[in-house]
Design a protein around this motif. Structure first.
Motif, PDB file in Angstrom:
ATOM      1  N   MET A   1      12.056  14.360 -16.705  1.00 52.03           N
ATOM      2  CA  MET A   1      11.945  15.049 -15.416  1.00 52.03           C
ATOM      3  C   MET A   1      10.673  15.897 -15.395  1.00 52.03           C
ATOM      4  SD  MET A   1      14.521  17.661 -13.332  1.00 52.03           S
ATOM      5  CE  MET A   1      15.711  17.606 -14.592  1.00 52.03           C
ATOM      6  N   LEU A   6      11.957  20.404 -11.466  1.00 54.40           N
ATOM      7  CA  LEU A   6      12.932  21.396 -11.912  1.00 54.40           C
ATOM      8  C   LEU A   6      12.655  22.767 -11.269  1.00 54.40           C
ATOM      9  CD1 LEU A   6      15.315  22.257 -13.643  1.00 54.40           C
ATOM     10  CD2 LEU A   6      13.778  22.434 -15.603  1.00 54.40           C
ATOM     11  N   LEU A  10      15.323  24.746  -8.818  1.00 52.74           N
ATOM     12  CA  LEU A  10      15.803  26.111  -9.071  1.00 52.74           C
ATOM     13  C   LEU A  10      15.492  27.030  -7.891  1.00 52.74           C
ATOM     14  CD1 LEU A  10      14.869  26.409 -12.857  1.00 52.74           C
ATOM     15  CD2 LEU A  10      17.180  26.292 -11.912  1.00 52.74           C
TER      16      LEU A  10
ATOM     17  N   LEU B  13      19.869  24.586 -16.425  1.00 55.27           N
ATOM     18  CA  LEU B  13      18.571  24.224 -15.854  1.00 55.27           C
ATOM     19  C   LEU B  13      17.589  25.389 -15.913  1.00 55.27           C
ATOM     20  CD1 LEU B  13      19.750  22.099 -12.802  1.00 55.27           C
ATOM     21  CD2 LEU B  13      18.733  21.272 -14.922  1.00 55.27           C
ATOM     22  N   ALA B  14      18.112  26.583 -15.627  1.00 53.71           N
ATOM     23  CA  ALA B  14      17.240  27.769 -15.668  1.00 53.71           C
ATOM     24  C   ALA B  14      16.716  27.982 -17.087  1.00 53.71           C
ATOM     25  CB  ALA B  14      17.996  28.996 -15.177  1.00 53.71           C
ATOM     26  N   ALA B  16      16.434  25.684 -19.485  1.00 55.32           N
ATOM     27  CA  ALA B  16      15.527  24.588 -19.826  1.00 55.32           C
ATOM     28  C   ALA B  16      14.133  24.865 -19.255  1.00 55.32           C
ATOM     29  CB  ALA B  16      16.066  23.267 -19.276  1.00 55.32           C
ATOM     30  N   HIS B  17      14.124  25.360 -18.030  1.00 53.67           N
ATOM     31  CA  HIS B  17      12.867  25.664 -17.352  1.00 53.67           C
ATOM     32  C   HIS B  17      12.115  26.782 -18.085  1.00 53.67           C
ATOM     33  CE1 HIS B  17      10.399  27.378 -13.980  1.00 53.67           C
ATOM     34  NE2 HIS B  17      10.112  26.094 -13.877  1.00 53.67           N
ATOM     35  N   ARG B  20      10.663  25.510 -21.313  1.00 55.39           N
ATOM     36  CA  ARG B  20       9.506  24.649 -21.062  1.00 55.39           C
ATOM     37  C   ARG B  20       8.298  25.508 -20.692  1.00 55.39           C
ATOM     38  NH1 ARG B  20       6.513  22.235 -22.462  1.00 55.39           N
ATOM     39  NH2 ARG B  20       5.539  20.280 -21.806  1.00 55.39           N
ATOM     40  N   GLU B  21       8.544  26.499 -19.835  1.00 54.13           N
ATOM     41  CA  GLU B  21       7.456  27.394 -19.415  1.00 54.13           C
ATOM     42  C   GLU B  21       6.877  28.132 -20.604  1.00 54.13           C
ATOM     43  OE1 GLU B  21       6.002  27.883 -16.209  1.00 54.13           O
ATOM     44  OE2 GLU B  21       7.090  25.991 -15.967  1.00 54.13           O
ATOM     45  N   ARG B 109      13.134  13.584 -21.169  1.00 56.42           N
ATOM     46  CA  ARG B 109      12.272  14.682 -21.577  1.00 56.42           C
ATOM     47  C   ARG B 109      11.876  15.490 -20.358  1.00 56.42           C
ATOM     48  NH1 ARG B 109       6.850  13.215 -24.763  1.00 56.42           N
ATOM     49  NH2 ARG B 109       6.079  12.722 -22.673  1.00 56.42           N
ATOM     50  N   LEU B 110      11.762  16.783 -20.546  1.00 55.49           N
ATOM     51  CA  LEU B 110      11.259  17.643 -19.481  1.00 55.49           C
ATOM     52  C   LEU B 110       9.749  17.718 -19.641  1.00 55.49           C
ATOM     53  CD1 LEU B 110      12.107  19.381 -17.125  1.00 55.49           C
ATOM     54  CD2 LEU B 110      12.487  21.261 -18.697  1.00 55.49           C
ATOM     55  N   ASP B 111       9.026  17.096 -18.712  1.00 58.18           N
ATOM     56  CA  ASP B 111       7.565  16.997 -18.867  1.00 58.18           C
ATOM     57  C   ASP B 111       6.840  18.217 -18.337  1.00 58.18           C
ATOM     58  OD1 ASP B 111       7.394  14.536 -20.191  1.00 58.18           O
ATOM     59  OD2 ASP B 111       7.889  13.509 -18.322  1.00 58.18           O
TER      60      ASP B 111
END
Lengths: 234, 111
Positions: A1, A6, A10, B13-14, B16-17, B20-21, B109-111
């Motif tokens: 993703m 994402l 959110l 999700l929060a 994961a974000h 990633r950030e 994968r979180l790209d």
């Protein structure tokens, strides 16, 4: 993703927007779909809209592009009660247990106290002001319970102008007929006024406030899940 | 979406974000199909990073290890995978269920 998908998802959640995450299980592509905001027509969007309206969590769609997994992110359910009355007390508690964020509106300060409604948002603003702030959406149920047109009517006017999925008003058939005439005077047509459920609640012979609350909540749940799926154009 | 499931998904999700950030490499696993009595509903999410730190749940414990191992490969080569698991009666018993089930998990994968 992709990270930006994402981020957007959110942000949509935070803004209380209904969004559907579509995941292609073959290619791994992710798309965000807005089932109510866009006029765009596609098989995928139609499936997303159906799932969102039926309050489903997920759905699957097979098309030429492969298998799509749809995950619905609906904003939270809300219930707005007009009148901090007897019936509102059990109804607020039962609705909270069912997953609704409940707000009670009653400008009469003696009724609308935190003590009578623990764990519930209580406001003593007039319904028209309170409703403008609450901005009911298609995940909101509104129930007018005061019997007093001064308080119920402005709330019902705001409710009829909104996309609230459920609008109910307490009162006998006679009261409901009078209310109907007042709503006509407010400029609403028959179809729109028909959105008001009255007498409120499923007919289960409810007598006590708690029983009436059961009847109302049951009707709210029924309306939510029935939704307008069959009215969605293909 | 069911309210508690939605809240759980928001949380995963929060996180994961956030990971990633912060520059961490992250994979996201989603339960896409279940048969029989599976411990977690369709739509359940799990996010994992390369240090095997994870948040969320796809099975209540019985297949998390396998999903996390596969997630490492997904993070490595970027190719999403659709994993099939049969929850055996013994495994199911361990997580508090009397009967088995099957779960399909999509890992990307979180790209």
């Amino acid at each position: 993703m992709e990270r930006e998908v994402l981020s957007r998802l959110l942000a949509d959640r935070a803004a209380g927007r209904t969004v559907v995450l579509a995941k292609n299980l073959k290619s791994g592509a992710n798309k965000l779909l807005y089932p109510f905001d866009k006029a765009e027509k596609s098989e995928l969007l139609h499936a997303a809209r159906e799932a969102a309206l039926a309050d489903k969590s997920t759905s699957m769609l097979d098309n030429a592009g492969g298998t799509w997994f749809l995950q619905v992110f609906n904003p939270g359910l809300r219930m707005i009660l007009i009148g901090a009355v007897h019936i509102s007390q059990p109804l607020a508690r039962m609705a909270a247990m069912t997953g609704y964020a409940v707000t009670v509106i009653d400008p009469r300060r003696a009724f609308a106290t935190e003590a009578r409604f623990p764990g519930v948002t209580v406001t003593t603003e007039w319904p028209d002001e309170a409703m403008a702030k609450l901005a009911p959406n298609r995940r909101t149920a509104i129930v007018a319970l005061t019997h007093d047109p001064k308080i119920d009517d402005p709330a019902l006017v705001a409710a009829l102008k909104s996309e609230a999925f459920y609008i109910g008003a307490l009162g006998s058939k006679k009261t409901h007929a009078k209310r109907h005439d007042r709503m006509i005077a407010n400029g609403f047509d028959e179809g729109t006024i028909g959105r008001i459920k009255g007498p409120v609640g499923l007919p289960i012979g409810a007598r006590s406030p708690a029983e009436i609350a059961v009847a109302v909540l049951a009707e709210v749940v029924k309306t939510l899940h029935e939704s307008e799926v069959e009215k969605v154009p293909a | 979406m069911n309210e508690s499931l939605a809240a759980a998904a928001d949380d995963v999700l929060a996180r994961a974000h956030e990971w990633r950030e912060a520059g961490r490499k992250v994979a996201l696993a989603t339960v896409v199909t279940t048969w029989g009595s599976s411990p977690r509903p369709v739509g359940s999410l799990l996010a994992v990073d390369t240090e095997s730190q994870f948040v969320g749940s796809v099975s209540g414990g019985c297949i998390e290890g396998a999903v996390i191992r596969e997630a490492m490969d997904v993070i490595e080569d970027g190719k999403p995978r659709l994993l099939d698991f049969g929850v055996t009666d013994t495994q199911a018993w361990d997580v508090g269920l009397a009967c088995g089930g099957k779960i399909q998990v999509f890992v990307e994968r979180l790209d």
